[in-house]
Design an enzyme around this catalytic site. Structure first.
Site, PDB file in Angstrom:
ATOM      1  N   SER A   3      34.516  -2.449 -14.029  1.00 60.23           N
ATOM      2  CA  SER A   3      34.597  -3.063 -12.754  1.00 60.23           C
ATOM      3  C   SER A   3      36.220  -3.322 -12.428  1.00 60.23           C
ATOM      4  O   SER A   3      36.950  -3.628 -13.224  1.00 60.23           O
ATOM      5  CB  SER A   3      33.777  -4.343 -12.453  1.00 60.23           C
ATOM      6  OG  SER A   3      34.363  -5.038 -11.286  1.00 60.23           O
ATOM      7  N   TYR A  62      31.655 -13.220 -15.394  1.00 56.72           N
ATOM      8  CA  TYR A  62      31.520 -11.901 -15.205  1.00 56.72           C
ATOM      9  C   TYR A  62      32.752 -10.978 -15.433  1.00 56.72           C
ATOM     10  O   TYR A  62      32.995 -10.155 -16.051  1.00 56.72           O
ATOM     11  CB  TYR A  62      31.071 -11.669 -13.731  1.00 56.72           C
ATOM     12  CG  TYR A  62      31.129  -9.983 -13.178  1.00 56.72           C
ATOM     13  CD1 TYR A  62      29.947  -9.078 -13.683  1.00 56.72           C
ATOM     14  CD2 TYR A  62      32.019  -9.571 -12.654  1.00 56.72           C
ATOM     15  CE1 TYR A  62      30.117  -8.033 -13.201  1.00 56.72           C
ATOM     16  CE2 TYR A  62      32.127  -8.264 -12.054  1.00 56.72           C
ATOM     17  CZ  TYR A  62      31.098  -7.533 -12.443  1.00 56.72           C
ATOM     18  OH  TYR A  62      31.143  -5.953 -11.989  1.00 56.72           O
TER      19      TYR A  62
END
Length: 276
Positions: free
Chosen positions: A134, A147
């Site tokens: 990501s 995250y």
């Protein structure tokens, strides 16, 4: 003989789109899911072109069994490490069990799957590991700390694997999407609502507005993120092109965030800090 690939997290989103794109190109896909319903759906959609693996990244035994099954069937040209989850909330109050689960799935699970699939990758004429990271592994913001922590760790894991497997000719590639219109955002919103309900009054006073901003951001990402197919096309390019790049960005927001990540630290932190 059709080339074979393994795709984790194949029930929806980027993983499911990767399965579709690989099958469209004439490949056989080992697709990992966790539920009976997801297995039946893949069987209905793709028949013999897809072999379903029942794998849970929190369960080492299931990963080892899937690796043995794949290796027994023959060589695999590529592994797509895609499965993952997102746990929102202020780091001061996120339950440590939830934080550990985030790292267990998004980091330790990726390594466990890669290790399990290496025997099948090593006997292929060309082999690659493509990890779906990501842009959140380059730049971090508030309320998604677990995250971000996992995605930053995934960068280090991918870079080390790339270095260690280079002598064997196994290329390791990191794909860094920005917002992709998948179910992860609705799940993140639901998780944020659960976090809000469990915060003590002091925590709600300190972090309530930051949580609300994170929920609005998740809703916006669900509406405006790129289609999973676009991310899948980049993943499949990394699997199949003759000379893949070490990293691929997906989406205009990812490219913008990459520029932001290159700014001097003080300026970057000023831009990403929560506002009162």
């Amino acid at each position: 003989m059709k080339p074979s690939y393994v795709v984790t997290g194949a029930s929806s989103g980027i993983g499911r789109a990767c399965v579709a794109e690989l099958v469209r190109r004439g490949a056989h896909v080992w697709a990992s899911v966790r539920t009976d319903g997801d297995e039946k759906e893949l069987d209905r959609a793709y028949g013999d072109a897809v072999s379903v693996l029942r794998m849970d990244l929190r369960n080492a035994e299931s990963i080892a069994e899937c690796g043995a099954r794949v290796a027994a069937a023959g060589p695999v040209r590529g592994l797509v490490n895609n499965a993952g989850l997102a746990r929102p909330g202020p780091l001061e109050y996120v339950p440590l069990a939830a934080f550990r689960e985030q790292l267990d799935v998004n980091v330790t699970g990726q390594l466990a799957v890669t290790r399990a699939m290496l025997p099948a990758l090593r006997i292929a004429p060309v082999a690659r590991v493509v990890t779906v990271g990501s842009i959140g592994g380059r730049i971090a913001g508030p309320m998604v700390g677990p995250y971000h922590t996992s995605k930053f760790a995934l960068v280090g894991l991918t870079d080390s694997l790339r270095a260690e497997l280079a002598p064997e000719g196994i290329e390791v590639i990191l794909v860094e999407p920005g917002a992709v219109a998948t179910a992860i955002w609705s799940r993140a919103r639901e998780a944020a609502e659960e976090v809000r309900a469990t915060l003590p009054p002091a925590g709600l006073e300190r972090y309530g507005e930051q949580l609300a901003a994170a929920e609005r951001s998740a809703s916006r990402s669900a509406r405006t993120g790129v289609a999973p197919r676009r991310a899948a096309e980049v993943v499949v390019r990394a699997l199949t092109t003759r000379r893949p790049a070490p990293r691929y960005l997906v989406g205009a927001d990812a490219r913008l965030a990459a520029v932001l990540a290159s700014l001097p630290f003080r300026l970057r932190y000023r831009l990403t800090a929560a506002k009162r």
